[in-house]
Structures are given as structure tokens and as C-alpha cells.
Design an enzyme around this catalytic site. Structure first.
Site, PDB file in Angstrom:
ATOM      1  N   LYS A  54       1.325  -1.101  -0.238  1.00 32.20           N
ATOM      2  CA  LYS A  54      -0.370  -0.152   0.343  1.00 32.20           C
ATOM      3  C   LYS A  54       0.494   1.599   0.041  1.00 32.20           C
ATOM      4  O   LYS A  54       0.432   2.137  -0.455  1.00 32.20           O
ATOM      5  CB  LYS A  54      -0.925   0.111   1.180  1.00 32.20           C
ATOM      6  N   GLN A  98      -5.138  -1.075   9.976  1.00 33.66           N
ATOM      7  CA  GLN A  98      -5.118  -2.751   9.236  1.00 33.66           C
ATOM      8  C   GLN A  98      -5.879  -3.313  10.102  1.00 33.66           C
ATOM      9  O   GLN A  98      -5.254  -3.367  11.251  1.00 33.66           O
ATOM     10  CB  GLN A  98      -4.111  -2.860   9.140  1.00 33.66           C
ATOM     11  N   ASP A 121     -11.316   3.501   3.950  1.00 38.02           N
ATOM     12  CA  ASP A 121     -12.076   2.451   3.857  1.00 38.02           C
ATOM     13  C   ASP A 121     -13.510   2.226   4.625  1.00 38.02           C
ATOM     14  O   ASP A 121     -14.473   1.041   4.622  1.00 38.02           O
ATOM     15  CB  ASP A 121     -11.562   1.101   4.585  1.00 38.02           C
TER      16      ASP A 121
END
Ligand code: NDP
Length: 300
Positions: A54, A98, A121
Site C-alpha cells: 500500500k 489495518q 475504507d
């Protein structure tokens, strides 16, 4: 006839090239360098590779990348403090924690602490609500990537029967909302669904997000359907040597591709698009935070 394979790697590369153009434009026209912060807790090797990837791709499209690697035993209070700092830092436009976080940390508390404007997200309930009510906001990366690929192969999705298997907050639910928004007739299937094979047989579009290797069989797939396989499952691969493993999806690719018109492979399908959409969402949030209209081709 065998299905056309949707090449997620190639699609993601094109999307990143487009993102780079928008990033450059933001710099030139508005003096804004979009920035993404990723927080990873612990030393799970797979997550670390993912996070490294990423960061690399974030830099490649011209954005700023901020990476925070925290120890397994980081306290909830320390994590909340870092999130608070990032929430208020001007050069950070997107924050990704994460998941999953270790058990001693309350994931809901972490999600609710994120500045919704930087929640790239769509973990935060405010952004889930925005999606549900048709307002502009960041949309979960994986479903966004699936939608982009479906729109690319079909143009309009209007009137299609879509079956989404799996109802997680991160994948299944937002996927169903996005398909609904694109005027599909949507069925959400889950572990309590009765006669799943026959439910799937009605679908023009199947999105499998379950986490069970090769669960969706070829004879569940209607002739000419589009199949998007979100699942990532590691299985033994003795044919590659002793102790070797390989990744497969939730769909039995070999049999499904005989009936489908379009299908995503695993690996190389949805996965690369997820990371590209994280970058797309960071451009979106950078625009929204600065009162600018986000680029239409990067949003849902
Ligand atoms: P979750 O475990 O959160 O959800 C799984 C869903 O599958 C649940 O809704 C569950 O139903 C349903 N399910 C489980 N067993 C069955 C069954 N036998 N029949 C029908 N439905 C079933 O998983 P996620 O949504 O987070 O992820 C799903 C998969 O996608 C995983 O393999 C994950 O690794 C992968 N993934 C891939 C990404 C990518 O970038 N490619 C990104 C995110 C996830 P119920 O609610 O009833 O329990």
C-alpha cells in the site's frame, strides 16, 4: 464457451495511472498533496507485506504515505492518541487502521474515533449511513473496486439480478448497497440462506465474499452471468511441493468459468483493485476536506 477473465491487475494499473493524474492536478491547481496514513499493529507477515505494498503504491501515484507500525501490546489509549493526532493533521487526508486489531483493543471504539472525513475504507457508521442514503463519501474499497469492474464490462447494471454472498460490514453490505444504487435487484445471501445454489442460479451478477475455498460451484452459475470472487483462501498445494500452499477464491474458478460470461480470478482479480480504490478514496477525501468536487471517475 469459457468466460472472459477480468484482469484486476491490469484494471488496477489503469486506475492508478488515472489517480496519478488527479493527484498531480490537485498539487498543481490547489497546492494539495493527498496523503494516506496506514496504521498496522503487530507483526503478522501477510499484513506487513500488504501494508508495504500500500505504501509503495501510495508513493508511486504521487501521494504522501505515512506508515505507523505499532507493537502487538500497544495500548488502546496510545492507539486512540495516534488516531486523534492523524485526525487533526492537515497533510493526512486518509486514515486506514489495518484490521483486525488485537483482542485487547476494542475495534468499535477505534472505528468510532476515526474522523469520518478521513475514513478511507468506510469503517465509520456515518459513512455507512451516507452510502445508504445516497450521499457522497468514501465507500469501502473492495466493493468499490468490484463495482468499477462490473461497470466496465457491462456499462449499465440496471435491472440485473445480483446476488451478494456474505453480509459483512466491510464487503457484503456495502456491495449490496452499491448494486442497489446502480438499479440492480439485489439478494443478500449468508450462512442461513436456504438453498443457496438455487438462489445463485437466478443471478446475472454474483459477488462471493464468504471466506470458504471454492464454495460456489460451476453449476450454480447461470449461463452468461458475471462472477466477482472476493474471497481469499489459502489451501494446501501438494502439487507445488511438500508443505506448499496457494490462494484460491470462494468460487470454483475452473467449473464456474464454463458458465460465466465474465469472471475475476484469485489472485489477480479483486485484490489489486482494493488497494487501488484505497488510493482513489484518498483523492476523494482530499477533495471533500478541501471543499472540492471529487473526480467522478474515482467514486461510486
Ligand atoms: P466475514 O467473515 O466478515 O463474512 C463472511 C460472510 O460469509 C458472512 O456474512 C457469513 O454469513 C457468510 N457465510 C459464511 N459461510 C457461509 C455459507 N456456508 N454460505 C453462505 N454464506 C456464508 O468475511 P469478509 O466479508 O471480511 O471477507 C470475505 C472474504 O473476502 C474472505 O475470504 C476475505 O479474506 C476476503 N476479502 C478479500 C478482500 C480483497 O481485497 N480481495 C478484501 C476483504 C475481504 P453470516 O453473516 O450468516 O455469518
Amino acid at each position: 464457451m469459457s468466460a472472459q477473465i477480468i484482469d484486476g491487475k491490469e484494471f488496477a494499473a489503469k486506475l492508478r495511472a488515472n489517480i496519478a493524474i488527479h493527484v498531480e492536478r490537485l498539487k498543481k491547481e490547489h497546492d494539495i498533496t493527498a496523503g494516506l496514513a496506514v496504521i498496522i499493529i503487530g507483526h503478522d507477515p501477510a499484513s506487513q507485506v500488504y501494508v508495504r505494498n500500500k505504501a509503495k503504491q501510495t508513493l508511486e501515484v504521487g501521494m504522501n504515505s505515512f506508515k505507523y507500525e505499532l507493537a502487538d501490546d500497544v495500548s488502546e489509549a496510545e492507539l486512540l492518541k495516534l488516531i486523534d493526532e492523524l485526525n487533526n493533521r492537515d497533510e493526512v487526508h486518509g486514515i486506514l487502521v489495518q484490521m483486525p486489531v488485537p483482542k485487547h483493543i476494542d475495534a468499535t471504539k477505534i472505528i468510532n474515533a476515526l474522523n469520518p472525513a478521513k475514513d478511507v475504507d468506510m469503517f465509520h457508521p456515518l459513512n455507512a449511513g451516507k452510502l445508504m442514503t445516497g450521499q457522497i463519501g468514501p465507500v469501502s474499497c473492495t466493493p468499490l473496486g468490484c463495482l468499477m469492474m462490473l461497470r466496465d464490462v457491462h456499462g449499465s447494471l440496471e435491472g440485473k439480478n445480483a446476488v451478494v454472498i456474505g453480509r459483512s460490514n466491510l464487503v457484503g453490505k456495502p456491495m449490496a448497497q452499491l448494486l442497489l444504487r446502480d438499479n440492480c435487484t439485489v439478494t443478500m445471501a449468508h450462512s442461513r440462506t436456504k438453498d443457496l445454489p438455487n438462489v445463485v442460479r437466478q443471478a446475472d451478477i454474483v459477488v462471493a465474499a464468504v471466506g470458504r475455498a471454492k464454495m460456489v460451484k460451476g453449476d450454480w452459475i447461470k449461463k452468461g452471468a458475471s462472477v466477482i470472487d472476493v474471497g481469499i483462501n489459502r489451501i494446501d498445494a501438494p502439487e507445488r511441493g511438500q508443505g506448499k500452499t496457494r490462494l484460491v477464491g470462494d468460487v470454483d474458478f475452473e467449473s464456474a468459468k464454463e458458465n460465466a460470461a465474465f469472471i475475476t480470478p484469485v489472485p489477480g482479480g479483486v485484490g489489486p483493485m482494493t488497494i487501488a480504490c484505497l488510493l482513489a478514496n484518498t483523492v476523494t477525501t482530499a477533495c471533500l476536506i478541501n471543499g472540492l468536487k471529487p473526480p467522478k471517475d474515482l467514486t461510486a
